[in-house]
Design an enzyme around this catalytic site. Structure first.
Site: not given
Ligand SMILES: O=C(CO)[C@@H](O)[C@H](O)COP(=O)(O)O
Ligand SMILES: Nc1ncnc2c1ncn2[C@@H]1O[C@H](COP(=O)(O)OP(=O)(O)O)[C@@H](O)[C@H]1O
Length: 496
Positions: A81-82, A239
């Site tokens: 995300m983000h 995700d």
């Molecule tokens: O910052 C967040 C959710 O707010 C993380 O869950 C990212 O979405 C990345 O996740 P992974 O790739 O480490 O599972």
């Protein structure tokens, strides 16, 4: 037989899953890509790496499974995300993507708070955190103005990947919820927030629902992967939204506990909730739903750190083997897992962890148990807020490293005060993405129907009343450690 493919574009790697109509996993392929840390706090990736590596996984799936291209009916996505991907008017990437774990944007977060005040929470339902996308946009606007002037649109990582596969620009609502530019309840871009920061609303791409059919594959992508250009592409989701779907968290009362490197506690919600920014509140892939989410930054990471420090050559199973012999409460020893700061409910980059109550009688297994309990207490702080908001917490589905150990699963049931189940075949967010495609293709009438067929549960751990009682008392002491160590950590900062 028909198939769908779920692609999870993670931070370290991409994983693609080929799934049949019964939910059987018929193929899996994964590829890694690097992270760049050019300066302390920076975390970037090259979007081209995501595309190259994803195409590699798709090619491999087709080659190794023996499935015919026309049998793959649909594809969908899950993504980290983000992260900010900026494109110019020709769809070219303007700079490396700035990822969710990049922490350069503290001044931009303070500026967002100063300018929007309570309007930020009213509109976005979330607090200004370094990881979110708006602070990253403002960083580029302030630090790279010439480059920013060329920006025509911004995307999130898996939206860029989808764009390269289809040629169509979209952002799905579950992921847009993590940008701090979305009116989460109204499911539209906030022109108020854009205006407040001088951002052209045209920078925000068209929105799509997670299970929306957004196009087909470009002929050159079909050629490179062996897939048919007629394969239907569905928007996909964040995700965490896809992780929830893949674990069957698709309705009221369903809660997820994921203990990986970081820890996530997540619950489905039908109504708007106000956590005053202490937790995240995002749109679910179920179009009418939401989810509340708490994040412990160093969950499995804390246990990993402890094992590496004490017994680097031991396996996890051997390292944890004596923990069952230590009673609940670890002989009066508490641990707070703030090894890299914390995210929810205490958004605090300065706080660090502690052991409190060390006694000469404590052995290695007491410390290990305290670390596992501390990680679980930290997630329970978010769960406590779900309950205070009146959200039902019936059964908790546990996934990740934390679900690999029965003592830890029982500990979760005892600390959370709710039954905990693990999954029969854990596949993570890629399965959730495949489920979005399966519903999009019309194989099921709803995500709940699909989950009933695709998601199977294994052993269930019921809370043990005596342990629940012990942990209830200890949790009150655990919660006070943050307040007592906050100022000390401010002062210790100079010595780090
Ligand atoms: O910052 C967040 C959710 O707010 C993380 O869950 C990212 O979405 C990345 O996740 P992974 O790739 O480490 O599972
Ligand atoms: N056998 C095990 N028992 C308990 N915990 C484990 C075990 N193996 C790994 N872990 C924990 O799980 C974490 C990794 O979980 P995983 O879901 O694989 O993480 P990620 O995908 O986020 O890297 C490790 O940091 C460790 O703390």
């Amino acid at each position: 037989m028909s198939y769908v493919i779920g692609i999870d574009l993670g931070t370290g790697s991409v994983k693609s899953l080929l799934v049949d109509q019964k939910g059987m996993i018929c193929g899996e392929a994964s590829r890694t890509y690097p992270l760049q840390h050019e300066q302390p706090g920076y975390s970037e990736q090259h979007p081209e790496d995501w595309v190259t590596q994803t195409l590699g996984t798709l090619r491999e799936l087709l080659q190794t499974s023996g499935v015919q291209p026309e049998q793959v009916e649909g594809i969908s996505f899950s993504g980290q995300m983000h992260g900010l991907v900026l494109l110019d008017g020709q769809g070219q990437v303007l700079r490396p993507a700035i990822l969710w774990n990049d922490t350069r944007t503290t001044p931009q977060c303070r500026a967002i708070e100063a300018k929007l005040g309570s309007r930020l929470l009213d509109i976005t339902k979330n607090a200004a955190l370094e990881g979110f996308t708006l602070p990253k946009l403002l960083w580029v606007q302030g630090h790279e103005p010439e480059l920013f002037a060329k920006a025509a649109v911004f995307l999130l990582p898996k939206d860029y990947l989808r764009y390269r596969l289809t040629g169509m620009l979209h952002m799905d609502i579950t992921d847009a919820a993590g940008t701090l530019l979305l009116d989460v309840i109204g499911k539209r871009w906030s022109t108020d927030i854009c205006e407040a920061f001088g951002l052209d609303p045209k920078l925000c791409p068209p929105l799509a629902e997670a299970m929306e059919h957004v196009g087909g594959l470009l002929p050159e992508i079909a050629g490179q992967t062996g897939l048919a250009a007629s394969t239907k592409v569905f928007a996909g989701g964040a995700d965490n939204a896809c992780g929830a779907v893949g674990a069957g968290i698709v309705g009221k009362g369903a809660t997820l506990c994921s203990i990986g490197t970081s820890g996530v506690i997540l619950a489905y919600e039908e109504r708007e909730q106000d956590f005053a920014g202490a937790l995240h509140f995002f749109n679910h892939a179920q179009p009418e739903g939401f989810y509340a989410m708490g994040v412990t930054l160093a969950a499995g990471y804390s246990l990993d750190w402890f094992k590496k420090t004490i017994a680097p050559d031991e396996s996890f199973d051997s390292f944890l083997s004596l923990v069952a012999e230590v009673p609940a409460g670890a002989g009066g020893l508490l641990f707070t897992p703030y090894l890299v700061g914390e995210r929810t409910p205490h958004a605090d980059a300065v706080i660090r962890g502690s052991f409190v109550g060390l006694d000469g009688s404590h052995r290695r297994e007491h410390l290990t148990r305290a670390v596992m309990e501390g990680i679980t207490f930290s997630l329970n702080e978010s769960l406590e807020r779900f309950r205070a908001a009146g959200m039902a917490v019936e059964t908790i589905v546990s996934i990740g490293g934390g679900a690999k150990n029965d003592v830890w699963l029982q500990m979760q049931a005892d600390i959370f005060g709710a039954p905990v189940v693990k999954l029969k075949n854990e596949q993570g967010p890629a399965l959730g993405a495949a489920m979005l495609a399966a519903v999009g293709c019309g194989w099921f009438a709803s995500l709940s129907e699909c989950a009933a067929s695709f998601v199977a549960y294994d052993r269930r751990f019921e809370p043990i009343p005596a342990n629940v009682e012990t942990y209830r008392g200890l949790f009150e002491i655990y919660k006070s450690v943050y307040a007592h160590t906050r100022e000390m950590n401010e002062r210790l900062r100079a010595y780090r």
